[in-house]
Motif scaffolding. Structure first.
Motif, short mmCIF file in Angstrom:
data_model
loop_
_atom_site.label_atom_id
_atom_site.label_comp_id
_atom_site.label_asym_id
_atom_site.label_seq_id
_atom_site.Cartn_x
_atom_site.Cartn_y
_atom_site.Cartn_z
N ARG A 95 37.80 40.52 46.37
CA ARG A 95 38.14 39.48 45.38
C ARG A 95 37.78 39.91 43.96
NH1 ARG A 95 35.60 36.10 49.11
NH2 ARG A 95 33.88 35.65 47.68
N MET A 96 36.79 40.77 43.82
CA MET A 96 36.31 41.13 42.47
C MET A 96 37.05 42.33 41.88
SD MET A 96 32.16 40.52 42.61
CE MET A 96 31.85 41.92 43.67
N ASP A 146 38.46 41.78 38.38
CA ASP A 146 37.39 41.58 37.41
C ASP A 146 36.74 42.91 37.02
OD1 ASP A 146 37.73 38.87 37.25
OD2 ASP A 146 36.17 38.38 38.71
N PRO A 204 30.95 41.36 37.76
CA PRO A 204 32.01 40.34 37.76
C PRO A 204 31.45 38.92 37.79
CG PRO A 204 32.52 42.10 39.32
CD PRO A 204 31.11 42.33 38.86
N ARG A 205 32.25 38.00 37.29
CA ARG A 205 31.80 36.60 37.14
C ARG A 205 31.36 35.98 38.46
NH1 ARG A 205 32.65 33.10 33.15
NH2 ARG A 205 34.21 34.48 32.20
N GLU A 206 32.13 36.17 39.52
CA GLU A 206 31.77 35.55 40.80
C GLU A 206 30.42 36.05 41.29
OE1 GLU A 206 33.52 34.76 45.32
OE2 GLU A 206 34.76 35.77 43.82
N MET A 207 30.16 37.31 41.09
CA MET A 207 28.88 37.87 41.51
C MET A 207 27.74 37.31 40.65
SD MET A 207 27.98 41.83 42.18
CE MET A 207 26.31 42.34 42.61
#
Length: 617
Positions: free
Chosen positions: A215-216, A219, A325-328
């Protein structure tokens, strides 16, 4: 294409008109391609399990084009191809055709495969170190492409890059054009190390970890592309002043050589006398040469930052988090903050940003000017960046609509103003106080002075800042950006005043009024402003001018620290009355300097010496 990742990069742009290409099997010609149709066809080929140019639909090729095997002894050339290549022969062997492609008059020559195809005229074929391509290698002096992109390793020798650059060609180096690949690998390793700790602790399953990695992907691409955009922008800024910066670049080269950080012979950079002759002819260092200095500068900064405590300072937590990345960041922020390579990641990010934003010259000259370590310079950068909201200003310049020359000029002006604030931070550094603590200590006072700056400026300072604003807007700077940059200039001295107010427990507004009063009464405001505007080519004179500008400020602060008291403006007025004759004589010298010849560092140094004597009485 041939499955080569760099060649496939052509799929990222639908505007490319690919007129010629070659690989180890084929030569491809499309003299007048339809960009949309040719992009679709390249995309179709990319999706095939295996492909070569032979799979390209010949019906889509424009008149006179075709696909030919490199095994042919001779290849016929249509009138369209002859015109495109600038040759007269009706047929040529494949090696001659490849040489003609390399020398053709095009916008972009893009290397996506293996091989060194261009050398400098002064080099032998053996110097290129690629015997397989000796038959069709060309000299850089004959390359007519406006831009060369080196998606492959060593498409040109370094001497060829320099020779091409001296003729006006635009190119970087392979390690600049290829740096996104290395950057991507670094991001992948850093991400997996942090997530590995989560997996071992049971916080994250391996399946969830793999899903998160997938998913990343986009990003990470965004992070990598932004890093590389800023790096090539830094090269454009570094090359903006060309011949004027040659002495400063030589000074930095000598620094790197003395510390064993750079071998000029290995890197193909000419001796000083040759660089100076080049400057006399109106030419600066080429982009490939600047790329070597830029990368060395970043490594030097990174090494010194790693030795200090910036990597674990709270002020740099955002830098660490922004590297992921933002999600991480949202879900695994704790793992990032506990990263075993935290100091190294922060040092890398900071070194990149300092050189990308301030340029190659400013950080190293500032270290010399103030006798400071590069680690201390980096800490001053972190503090100033936060206090003066410089990321917002850089973003405004990045995103603003203006001529590109204006954009580069604005970045350089921000760097000049930032250098002054960083010098003040170095001069007022408190032993053992980290960047985060310094930011918290300075922020309230800087906010106060920023809000009241228009009322606090003396008439001469106002005149100079208005003139500065006029020069910026006349050069094409959008008004909001010009205003933000003028604000940065108007706050010159705020760091010293904030530090003095803290040390003496005085009101910073009263101190600032007294500071402005003494500067206006003696004419020091004029002298300091002139020193800030001086930009001599000689690096020693530039160091002197910068030091004088800071000295005019420091001597006023020292004076106020001795005589200011609780009513600093009244104390200044009383001192002026008591030193009326000396003040009158000094002011007459300033008036004469204003009416006389163009100010020089020597003139300002003499004025600074007299001012220091006067203010210590």
């Amino acid at each position: 294409m041939s499955g080569d990742v760099f060649g496939n990069g052509m799929l990222l742009s639908k505007a490319i008109k690919l007129v010629a290409a070659f690989d180890h099997r084929h030569i491809f010609f499309d003299p007048d391609p339809d960009p949309a149709k040719s992009w679709d066809e390249r995309a179709r080929m990319f999706q095939l399990p295996r492909s070569s140019w032979a799979d390209y639909d010949a019906k889509l090729i424009s008149k006179g084009g075709g696909i030919f095997p490199r095994s042919a002894k001779s290849i016929p050339l249509s009138p369209e191809v002859k015109a495109m290549l600038g040759v007269e022969a009706d047929a040529l062997d494949p090696s001659a055709i490849i040489g003609a492609i390399l020398k053709s008059q095009v916008d972009l020559l893009w290397f996506g495969g293996i091989g060194t195809y261009i050398k400098a005229r002064a080099e032998s074929q053996a110097d290129a170190g690629d015997k397989a391509n000796d038959a069709h290698r060309v000299n850089a002096e004959d390359v007519q492409a406006k831009v060369v992109g080196e998606g492959a390793n060593l498409g040109l020798t370094q001497a060829a890059r320099i020779a091409y650059g001296l003729r006006g060609g635009r190119s970087n180096t392979d390690f600049i054009d290829n740096s996104a690949g290395v950057d991507c690998s670094d991001n992948e390793v850093n991400i997996k190390i942090a997530l590995g700790a989560e997996v071992r602790s049971g916080t994250l399953s391996m399946k969830a970890r793999n899903s998160l990695l997938a998913r990343m992907t986009d990003d990470v691409s965004d992070l990598v592309l932004e890093d590389n955009r800023l790096q090539t922008l830094a090269l454009s800024i570094a090359g903006r002043d060309g011949k004027r910066d040659v002495p400063a670049h030589i000074r930095i080269l000598e620094r790197f050589e003395s510390k064993g950080q750079l071998d000029r012979v290995v890197e193909g950079i000419a001796p000083n006398d040759e660089l100076l002759r080049r400057a006399a002819d109106g030419k600066g260092l080429t982009r490939p040469e600047l790329a070597v200095i830029l990368s060395t500068a970043k490594l030097a900064l990174q090494a010194e930052i790693e030795q200090g405590n910036l990597g674990i300072d709270k002020a740099c937590e955002d830098d660490l988090l922004a590297a992921f990345p933002r999600e991480m960041r949202n879900k695994h922020g704790g793992a990032i903050l506990a990263h075993p390579l935290r100091k190294e990641i922060v040092a890398t990010k900071l070194a990149n940003r300092i050189v990308n934003r301030m340029g190659i010259i400013q950080p190293f000259e500032l270290a010399e000017e103030e006798g400071a370590s590069l680690g201390a310079v980096a800490e001053a950068f972190v503090i100033a960046e936060d206090l003066f909201d410089l990321r917002k200003l850089w973003a405004q310049i990045d995103e603003g609509t203006m001529p590109e020359a204006t954009r580069l000029m604005l970045f350089e002006q921000v760097s000049i103003e930032m250098r002054a604030h960083m010098a003040d931070l170095l001069r007022n550094a408190v032993e053992g106080r980290g960047a985060d603590a310094a930011i918290k200590a300075y922020r309230p006072t800087i906010q106060t002075l920023s809000a009241k700056r228009t009322d606090l400026l003396a008439p001469e300072a106002k005149r100079q800042t208005m003139a500065f604003a006029g020069r910026l807007t006349d050069a094409g700077a959008p008004e909001p950006i010009a205003e933000a940059l003028v604000r940065l200039a108007e706050l010159d001295g705020a760091i010293g005043l904030a530090a003095l107010a803290t040390r003496t427990n005085q009101d910073v507004v009263g101190l600032t009024n007294a500071f402005a009063h003494i500067g206006d009464a003696l004419g020091i405001d004029w002298a300091q402003g002139v020193a800030m505007q001086l930009d001599p080519e000689d690096p020693w004179e530039r160091l002197l001018a910068a030091s004088i500008a800071r000295d005019f400020q420091t001597m006023r602060l020292d004076f106020l620290g001795r005589v200011g008291g609780k009513k600093p403006v009244a104390a200044v007025e009383q001192w002026i009355k008591g030193q009326q004759v000396r003040v009158s004589d000094f002011r007459a010298m300033i008036d004469q300097a204003q009416r006389g010849m163009t100010p020089t560092p020597a003139m300002l140094a003499q004025i600074a010496g007299q001012a220091r004597v006067l203010l210590t009485r």
